[in-house]
Design a protein around this motif. Structure first.
Motif, PDB file in Angstrom:
ATOM      1  N   GLU A  11      -6.500   6.467  12.438  1.00  0.00           N
ATOM      2  CA  GLU A  11      -5.896   7.143  11.289  1.00  0.00           C
ATOM      3  C   GLU A  11      -4.413   7.460  11.557  1.00  0.00           C
ATOM      4  OE1 GLU A  11      -6.621   7.462   8.201  1.00  0.00           O
ATOM      5  OE2 GLU A  11      -4.894   8.750   7.865  1.00  0.00           O
ATOM      6  N   TRP A  65      -6.916  18.511   4.451  1.00  0.00           N
ATOM      7  CA  TRP A  65      -6.682  18.298   3.019  1.00  0.00           C
ATOM      8  C   TRP A  65      -7.750  19.060   2.241  1.00  0.00           C
ATOM      9  CZ3 TRP A  65      -6.290  12.163   3.216  1.00  0.00           C
ATOM     10  CH2 TRP A  65      -5.169  11.825   3.998  1.00  0.00           C
ATOM     11  N   ASN A 111       0.845  -1.192   0.000  1.00  0.00           N
ATOM     12  CA  ASN A 111       0.000   0.000   0.000  1.00  0.00           C
ATOM     13  C   ASN A 111       0.884   1.248   0.000  1.00  0.00           C
ATOM     14  OD1 ASN A 111      -2.670   1.409   0.416  1.00  0.00           O
ATOM     15  ND2 ASN A 111      -1.517   2.173   2.181  1.00  0.00           N
TER      16      ASN A 111
HETATM   17  C1  FCB Z   1      -4.146   6.528   3.006  1.00  0.00           C
HETATM   18  C2  FCB Z   1      -3.856   5.210   3.711  1.00  0.00           C
HETATM   19  C3  FCB Z   1      -5.015   4.695   4.522  1.00  0.00           C
HETATM   20  C4  FCB Z   1      -5.766   5.797   5.231  1.00  0.00           C
HETATM   21  C5  FCB Z   1      -6.091   6.929   4.288  1.00  0.00           C
HETATM   22  C6  FCB Z   1      -6.864   8.068   4.912  1.00  0.00           C
HETATM   23  O1  FCB Z   1      -2.946   7.203   2.758  1.00  0.00           O
HETATM   24  O2  FCB Z   1      -3.515   4.232   2.782  1.00  0.00           O
HETATM   25  O3  FCB Z   1      -4.533   3.722   5.390  1.00  0.00           O
HETATM   26  O4  FCB Z   1      -5.067   6.196   6.340  1.00  0.00           O
HETATM   27  O5  FCB Z   1      -4.925   7.445   3.715  1.00  0.00           O
END
Ligand code: FCB
Length: 422
Positions: A374, A304, A158
């Motif tokens: 988060e 953001w 990821n």
């Molecule tokens: C992304 C991540 C995910 C989540 C979102 C808000 O960068 O992959 O785990 O935290 O942002």
């Protein structure tokens, strides 16, 4: 005004990551990081949404949302608690979960590395050391063997660029390094890791579809009048959004990660996982080279810029690879659910038009199924289609979630919903 329809097999989903929802991830580098007091709101992932225990509840919720796919991750730190020590109970839990998803015709989309790592792996140098790649492939080998015939979509990494910058350049995430050379070195290792892992999974599961989830943004110069800002913007866009993908596609470790050395195996991206959230302004900076800025007065809870329409630029830009695209993440931190419906509708409208332009998009995973941990922001940033009450662990469907569930169910956005964004 007419409604907007989607292709017959379109994947409607939601996305999560194990560390953010499961709880009890005591053996992970992230949990150690949290204990050091690094989380802005002082929370930890200790319980999160208790999904380790209540994964059946999560699947019920996916069903309520009419989802036909679910992106989640497997937690290496729970699977291999010490080097070579595999936890069969945990493997069985993921199997049970995937079986249940399949029974309900919900396609599992499995992430193998979503930011968190076993603490023991971190202690031996993590991905800084090329010789450590084998520990990762060993874990993946075990997982893919156990899940044989059950999973079609694998996401190996990821957001590699986010992992690199947060963990090795800005030092805000574990392992907390601030070293540009090390950042590039880990980038190189992740490319080699992807190459090797892809090849291995393909041998074990020839029909599987393998990719990464690539973080993307819209990038604009802070000042359009400034040549330096414009040049910096182009550079950042290339580096952050494209170099990692280009390296895999060209089978060469491209600068700044390497010197165009060939990758050893024959890897590719069978589909392209795209995570999109926002627009960033790039300002040239003498010392730091660049600065990431915001401009708009409409910022989401996490700061953001609210810019759902930016997905259009991203889809156009990534269509050049000519690989089917899956939106693997897209969403908004919005505790009061004031803007989420609009965010989703604008995004889906743009996806619909991109499909009409023959850009192949196979699915949309909304981040996230429910509010969760988060990362450095902790539990206070709320990205969920379900609202999580961390006191009693009751999950409540938000209004935006209800609208999303109707769209997924009909495979169609009705005129009445579209009026909402006109
Ligand atoms: C992304 C991540 C995910 C989540 C979102 C808000 O960068 O992959 O785990 O935290 O942002």
């Amino acid at each position: 005004m007419e409604g907007l329809s989607f292709p017959k097999d379109f994947l409607w989903g939601a996305a999560t990551a194990a560390h953010q929802i499961e709880g009890f991830n005591y053996g992970s580098d992230w949990y150690q990081w949290e204990k050091k007091g690094k989380i802005k709101d002082g929370s930890t992932s200790e319980k999160a949404c208790l999904s380790e225990k209540y994964f059946m509840r999560d699947i019920e919720n996916l069903t309520e949302l009419n989802m036909n796919s679910y992106r989640f991750s497997i937690e290496w730190a729970k699977i291999e608690t010490r080097k070579g020590d595999f936890n069969n109970k945990e493997i069985e839990r993921y199997k049970k979960m995937i079986n249940e998803l399949k029974r309900r015709n919900i396609e599992p989309i499995v992430t193998l590395f979503h930011f968190s790592l076993p603490q023991w792996f971190s202690e031996i140098g993590g991905f800084s050391k090329v010789e450590n790649i084998k520990f990762f492939t060993n874990y993946v080998h075990r997982i893919v063997k156990e899940l044989k015939g059950m999973v079609q979509y694998y996401i190996v990494i990821n957001e590699p660029m986010v992992y690199l910058t947060q963990g090795y350049l800005f030092g805000e995430w574990p392992p907390g390094k601030k070293d540009i050379e090390e950042t590039y070195n880990v980038g190189k290792n992740l490319l080699m890791l992807y190459d090797k892992t892809y090849n291995m999974i393909k041998k074990m599961e020839p029909y599987s579809k393998i990719s990464i989830a690539k973080h993307t943004s819209v990038y604009e110069p802070y000042s359009k009048m400034s040549l330096k800002d414009r040049l910096a913007t182009n550079k950042i866009r290339e580096l952050f959004d494209h170099t990692f993908i280009d390296s895999i596609r060209e089978q060469k470790i491209l600068p700044p990660f390497g010197n165009k050395e060939s990758l050893e195996y024959n890897s590719d991206l069978d589909f392209l996982g795209i995570n999109y959230y926002t627009k960033r302004y790039i300002k040239y900076d003498k010392e730091k080279k660049f600065d990431i800025k915001t401009k708009s007065t409409h910022l989401t809870d996490i700061g953001w810029e609210f810019y759902p329409e930016g997905i259009e630029d991203v889809l156009e830009r990534f269509s050049k690879y000519d690989i089917p695209i899956m939106i693997t993440e897209n969403g908004i931190a919005d505790a009061d659910d004031r803007y989420r419906t609009r965010y989703i509708l604008v995004t889906l409208e743009k996806i619909h038009y991109a499909l009409k332009k023959n850009i192949k998009i196979i699915g949309y995973m909304h981040w996230s199924l429910m509010d969760n941990f988060e990362w450095i922001e902790g539990l206070s940033m709320r990205f969920g289609l379900y609202k999580t009450d961390y006191n009693n662990n009751i999950l409540t469907l938000r209004n935006s979630g209800e609208i999303y569930s109707k769209i997924a169910n009909n495979n169609y956005i009705s005129e009445s919903f579209l009026k909402f964004i006109k």
